[in-house]
Design an enzyme around this catalytic site. Structure first.
Site, mmCIF file in Angstrom:
data_model
loop_
_atom_site.group_PDB
_atom_site.id
_atom_site.type_symbol
_atom_site.label_atom_id
_atom_site.label_comp_id
_atom_site.label_asym_id
_atom_site.label_seq_id
_atom_site.Cartn_x
_atom_site.Cartn_y
_atom_site.Cartn_z
ATOM 1 N N CYS A 2 10.568 32.074 22.576
ATOM 2 C CA CYS A 2 11.695 32.167 23.495
ATOM 3 C C CYS A 2 11.529 33.461 24.284
ATOM 4 O O CYS A 2 10.717 34.310 23.942
ATOM 5 C CB CYS A 2 13.004 32.233 22.734
ATOM 6 N N ARG A 27 7.428 31.023 28.493
ATOM 7 C CA ARG A 27 7.456 31.179 27.036
ATOM 8 C C ARG A 27 8.286 30.117 26.346
ATOM 9 O O ARG A 27 8.208 29.947 25.126
ATOM 10 C CB ARG A 27 8.029 32.554 26.668
ATOM 11 N N TRP A 75 12.930 28.046 23.307
ATOM 12 C CA TRP A 75 11.977 27.046 22.820
ATOM 13 C C TRP A 75 12.484 26.670 21.436
ATOM 14 O O TRP A 75 12.453 27.475 20.515
ATOM 15 C CB TRP A 75 10.577 27.659 22.752
ATOM 16 N N ASN A 99 14.985 35.840 19.329
ATOM 17 C CA ASN A 99 13.680 35.185 19.378
ATOM 18 C C ASN A 99 13.100 35.307 17.979
ATOM 19 O O ASN A 99 13.081 36.397 17.418
ATOM 20 C CB ASN A 99 12.805 35.930 20.402
ATOM 21 N N GLY A 100 12.618 34.197 17.390
ATOM 22 C CA GLY A 100 12.053 34.248 16.051
ATOM 23 C C GLY A 100 12.719 33.214 15.159
ATOM 24 O O GLY A 100 13.373 32.293 15.643
ATOM 25 N N GLU A 482 -12.501 22.667 23.670
ATOM 26 C CA GLU A 482 -11.582 23.315 24.597
ATOM 27 C C GLU A 482 -11.213 22.360 25.743
ATOM 28 O O GLU A 482 -10.059 22.289 26.163
ATOM 29 C CB GLU A 482 -12.220 24.614 25.124
ATOM 30 N N LYS A 486 -7.445 21.123 26.576
ATOM 31 C CA LYS A 486 -6.832 21.271 27.919
ATOM 32 C C LYS A 486 -6.274 19.938 28.384
ATOM 33 O O LYS A 486 -5.162 19.867 28.891
ATOM 34 C CB LYS A 486 -7.868 21.726 28.957
ATOM 35 N N GLU A 489 -3.165 18.851 26.348
ATOM 36 C CA GLU A 489 -2.074 19.795 26.545
ATOM 37 C C GLU A 489 -1.303 19.542 27.841
ATOM 38 O O GLU A 489 -0.078 19.561 27.858
ATOM 39 C CB GLU A 489 -2.719 21.192 26.587
ATOM 40 N N HIS A 505 -21.188 8.582 13.151
ATOM 41 C CA HIS A 505 -20.610 8.652 11.802
ATOM 42 C C HIS A 505 -19.147 8.238 11.805
ATOM 43 O O HIS A 505 -18.408 8.541 10.874
ATOM 44 C CB HIS A 505 -20.792 10.061 11.230
ATOM 45 N N LYS A 604 4.076 29.418 25.958
ATOM 46 C CA LYS A 604 2.879 30.216 26.185
ATOM 47 C C LYS A 604 2.521 31.084 24.982
ATOM 48 O O LYS A 604 1.389 31.140 24.558
ATOM 49 C CB LYS A 604 3.100 31.098 27.416
#
Ligand code: AGP
Length: 609
Positions: A2, A27, A75, A99-100, A482, A486, A489, A505, A604
């Site tokens: 947040c 964020r 968030w 925040n937390g 990566e 991307k 996401e 496999h 973020k």
């Protein structure tokens, strides 16, 4: 995750808080709110579901002004995204932003309910508001009540508090979540990230774990967890010169992709000499111990973890040092065996990722030779707590999908590999070649970014797709990982990466005409092996998209698309091949119409576990 911003000033702080929230929105963006106190003594709160723009609309209908205020963009962790769960939370005459995560919120909620407090949200934060009101009732002194409250909280928090009875004071505290004090002239601020306040100040005090503070127009008082008075230096924010708007670009992500040549050049500044790397930047202690390092443990999350996975190939091959790489959320909870002379390396864009920070703290209690943070934020907790530091110079990265932070981390890691090879007196050709390749890298990156139009066209073929596979070998396997991260996401397409040799496999069973298969095919020693794996895909009707070296000699046929990249020196190839994958995910997200810079459910900076 947040975002918090707060201010005490002579002027109305509403515009400062709103601008701060906009800058912090990357964020967390489920809901937003603010609380303001004005000279007439009124406490006003306005909250809205969704982004900060919705809060602005709400303020247009219920205007709120004040000289003291706190604001928050959320968030969700405890309690779904909803207006009643949005911060600030109130109790009697006070307001709190947080925040937390408060881990003992359930027992505190029970206790406060028994004491007669009623809850209006499903959040863990509301317990803080009521607990503070409860202590204030008994102590009649806000600072003592704040301290008593902090003593009862278990978990992580950055807090901002205002109270009608103290209309000139802004209280704050941090434990496990970042918080800075912004120092102005006859005005003071708080924020979870200095970026939020760059419109009003570039002077900051970085609070340490357990600190709490009281801000007034005249200044600030800071105390440690055992109430000792602290005096921290005020530091100038180093990225202040960077532009924080999108400029000519449609999204921050695209802007940040195109900033990579400069970000890489900035990261290398002062670190390369003619035929060697300059290691003084690490500081004398680290510089003197490089030759002693016999093992490396790399710990990070997400994209930063992928950077570590690439580096393992470089470090083992070029510096001859055993290297293991692990996600921080696993590392921090297991018993780690640390051989003699092992260096712990943490990698993080933000330097505030909760798991990475916890991993570093855990590592500091083990028998490591040293702890190194590779990080993009000079004043971050990770940088301040690590023994040694190596800063990337990507500048602020706003898009949730990491791009320039990743390539600059790779640059820093290749530089570190070269420094280790140099200290260990490995073959000088390796060092010379790396120095040359790094020096030429910004120009090469510029050239590869010109492939964008072809990639944009290619992205159309993902329009109706729900799944994709990414393949690579050697250090290009983590590059494929990566690429897959991307894509999922920001376009919400389910994407997985495999080491190409693993295909038969199991995952080959998934391949059909609806499954695009993206391969990373540089002209390296594994190319012939990769070609066989690609044949396996073609034989099953899979649609192949190859990002291949112009010298790779891949055959074109129906169902196969090539995007050709220039030949590059092996070491920098993982950096160069990352670029088209970033552009692919960006353009597929445009085709899908998703929110590129703020993808759903993400934030973020992951400052909670
Ligand atoms: C990357 O696109 C992600 N948003 C995410 O995986 C990120 O890399 C991860 O959360 C780690 O963040 P850090 O580098 O700031 O520690």
């Amino acid at each position: 995750m947040c975002g918090i911003v707060g201010a005490v000033a002579l002027r109305n702080v509403t515009p400062i808080l709103l601008e701060g929230l906009h800058r912090l929105e990357y964020r967390g963006y489920d809901s937003a709110g603010l609380a303001l106190l004005n000279r007439q003594g009124g406490l006003q709160r306005v909250r809205a579901m969704g982004k900060v723009a919705e809060l602005e609309k709400a303020l247009a209908t219920s205007p709120a002004k004040g000289h003291l205020g706190i604001a928050h963009t959320r968030w969700a962790t405890h309690g779904k995204p909803a207006e009643h769960n949005a911060h600030p939370h109130l109790s009697e005459r006070l307001a709190v932003v947080h925040n937390g995560i408060i881990e003992n919120h359930a027992s505190l909620r029970r206790k406060l309910t028994e004491l007669g407090y009623s809850f209006n949200s499903d959040t863990d934060t509301e317990v803080i508001a009521h607990l503070l009101a409860h202590h204030y009732q008994h102590k009649q002194d806000l600072l003592s009540a704040f301290r008593a409250t902090l003593n009862e909280l278990h978990g992580a928090y950055a807090l901002g508090v205002i109270h009608q009875d103290e209309p000139d004071n802004l209280y704050c505290a941090r434990m496990g979540s970042p918080l800075v004090i912004g120092v102005g002239s006859e005005e003071q601020f708080i924020a979870s990230d200095p970026l939020a306040l760059l419109q009003v100040t570039d002077q900051f005090i970085y609070l340490e774990e357990g600190d709490h503070a009281r801000l007034t127009l005249a200044g600030h008082e800071v105390w440690s967890s055992n109430n000792q008075v602290l005096s921290y230096p005020v530091k100038r924010y180093e990225h202040a010169a960077h532009s924080l708007d999108k400029g000519e670009y449609r999204h921050f992500m695209l802007k940040e992709i195109f900033e990579q040549p400069k970000a890489i050049a900035d990261t290398l500044e002062g670190k390369l000499a003619d035929n060697q790397v300059l290691t003084a930047i690490l500081g004398p202690e680290a510089e003197n111990r490089l030759a002693d390092i016999q093992n490396i443990h790399i710990v990070a999350c997400g994209t930063s973890y992928h950077a570590g996975l690439v580096a393992r190939y470089w470090i083992e091959e070029q510096a001859g040092i055993a290297c293991q790489v692990e996600v921080a959320s696993e590392y921090r909870y297991r018993t780690v065996s640390v051989p003699a002379n092992t260096l712990l390396v943490t990698i993080s864009q933000s330097g505030e990722t909760a798991d990475t920070l916890a991993a570093l703290r855990y590592a500091k209690k083990q028998n490591y030779l040293g702890t190194l943070a590779i990080c993009n934020v000079a004043g971050s907790s990770l940088v301040r707590e690590a023994g040694w530091r190596l800063l990337t110079q990507a500048g602020p990265e706003i898009g949730v999908a990491s791009t320039k932070a990743f390539t600059t981390q790779l640059v820093a890691l290749l530089w570190l590999t070269t420094a280790l090879a140099q200290a260990k007196q490995r073959a000088p050709e390796i060092i010379n070649a790396n120095v040359r390749a790094l020096r030429n890298l910004p120009g090469l990156v510029e050239q590869v970014l010109q492939l964008e139009p072809g990639i944009e066209q290619l992205a159309q073929s993902f329009a109706g797709k729900h799944h994709a596979l990414f393949l690579g070998r050697g250090p290009h396997y983590p590059v494929a990982m990566e690429g897959a991260l991307k894509l999922k996401e920001i376009s919400y397409i389910h994407a997985e990466a495999y080491a190409a040799g693993e295909l038969k496999h199991g995952p080959l069973a998934l391949v059909d005409e609806d499954m695009p298969v993206v391969s990373v095919a540089p002209s390296d020693s594994l190319l012939e092996k990769l070609k066989s794996n690609l044949e396996e895909v073609r034989a099953r009707g899979g649609q192949l998209i190859n990002f291949a070296c112009e010298r790779a000699g891949l055959e074109t046929s129906e169902g196969v698309t090539h995007i050709e990249l220039p030949w590059v020196y092996d070491s920098v190839s993982p950096i160069v091949y990352t670029l088209p994958l970033q552009l692919l995910s960006y353009h597929v997200a445009l085709v899908k119409g998703t929110d590129v810079d703020k993808p759903r459910n993400l934030a973020k900076s992951v400052t909670v576990e």
